[in-house]
Write an enzyme that holds these catalytic residues in place. Structure first.
Site, PDB file in Angstrom:
ATOM      1  N   TYR A   1       0.819  -1.218   0.000  1.00  0.00           N
ATOM      2  CA  TYR A   1       0.000   0.000   0.000  1.00  0.00           C
ATOM      3  C   TYR A   1       0.853   1.269   0.000  1.00  0.00           C
ATOM      4  CZ  TYR A   1       0.865   1.311   4.843  1.00  0.00           C
ATOM      5  OH  TYR A   1       1.461   1.743   5.998  1.00  0.00           O
TER       6      TYR A   1
ATOM      7  N   LEU B   1       6.084   5.451  -0.374  1.00  0.00           N
ATOM      8  CA  LEU B   1       6.218   6.291   0.808  1.00  0.00           C
ATOM      9  C   LEU B   1       6.629   5.391   1.977  1.00  0.00           C
ATOM     10  CD1 LEU B   1       5.932   9.128   1.986  1.00  0.00           C
ATOM     11  CD2 LEU B   1       3.543   8.576   2.488  1.00  0.00           C
ATOM     12  N   VAL B   2       7.910   5.372   2.274  1.00  0.00           N
ATOM     13  CA  VAL B   2       8.508   4.484   3.267  1.00  0.00           C
ATOM     14  C   VAL B   2       8.344   5.094   4.660  1.00  0.00           C
ATOM     15  CG1 VAL B   2      10.698   3.483   4.037  1.00  0.00           C
ATOM     16  CG2 VAL B   2      10.161   3.594   1.584  1.00  0.00           C
ATOM     17  N   HIS B   3       7.743   4.303   5.573  1.00  0.00           N
ATOM     18  CA  HIS B   3       7.537   4.798   6.935  1.00  0.00           C
ATOM     19  C   HIS B   3       7.180   3.640   7.860  1.00  0.00           C
ATOM     20  CE1 HIS B   3       3.547   4.454   5.245  1.00  0.00           C
ATOM     21  NE2 HIS B   3       3.069   4.397   6.472  1.00  0.00           N
ATOM     22  N   ALA B   4       7.234   3.915   9.139  1.00  0.00           N
ATOM     23  CA  ALA B   4       6.763   3.008  10.179  1.00  0.00           C
ATOM     24  C   ALA B   4       6.143   3.884  11.270  1.00  0.00           C
ATOM     25  CB  ALA B   4       7.913   2.166  10.726  1.00  0.00           C
TER      26      ALA B   4
END
Length: 142
Positions: free
Chosen positions: A47, A56-59
């Site tokens: 997603y 969109l790289v994130h945590a």
């Protein structure tokens, strides 16, 4: 703010780790943040691939966000995430935040910048300096 260009990646995991590692290198994220970003995709699917060629790289903030950090990584060659419409990915925007309020604010700023054509401007930017300058113009408060 970080910018890396022509980054080699053998697959999406390596690409995500490279993008998130730049935030670690900048002191905005903890050592475990890149692996947390990989787990996001492993657990929730691709997603994070928002538009053609862009992830969109994130945590979550509690998984290693130390400060507000935003970075752009342009890959040497695109990688497949398994997204049915937006693969392959050549451009990764990574972000981290220390808390939920900053997370929502940073995400909102990124969404506005992307809807204003940020991805195309980043692809047209020349080298790491051009990438950094373009990102900073689009997100002056990040």
């Amino acid at each position: 703010m970080t910018a890396t260009d022509a980054v080699p990646a053998g697959g999406w995991r390596e690409a995500v780790r490279a993008a998130a590692s730049a935030l670690v290198g900048a002191g905005a994220a903890g050592e475990g943040y890149p692996d947390a970003c990989v787990r996001v995709v492993e657990e929730n699917g691709p997603y994070i691939v928002l538009t053609k060629g862009l992830a969109l790289v994130h945590a979550r903030p509690e998984e290693g966000g130390l400060a507000v950090g935003v970075g752009v990584t342009r890959l040497a060659a695109p990688v497949e995430f398994g997204h049915p419409d937006n693969d392959p990915v050549d451009l990764l925007l990574a972000f981290c935040t220390p808390g939920p309020d900053e997370h929502v604010g940073t995400l909102s700023g990124l969404a506005r910048a992307l809807s204003g054509g940020l991805a195309d401007r980043l692809r047209a930017a020349s080298g790491e300096d051009g990438l950094a300058r373009t990102l900073k113009e689009a997100l002056p408060d990040a």
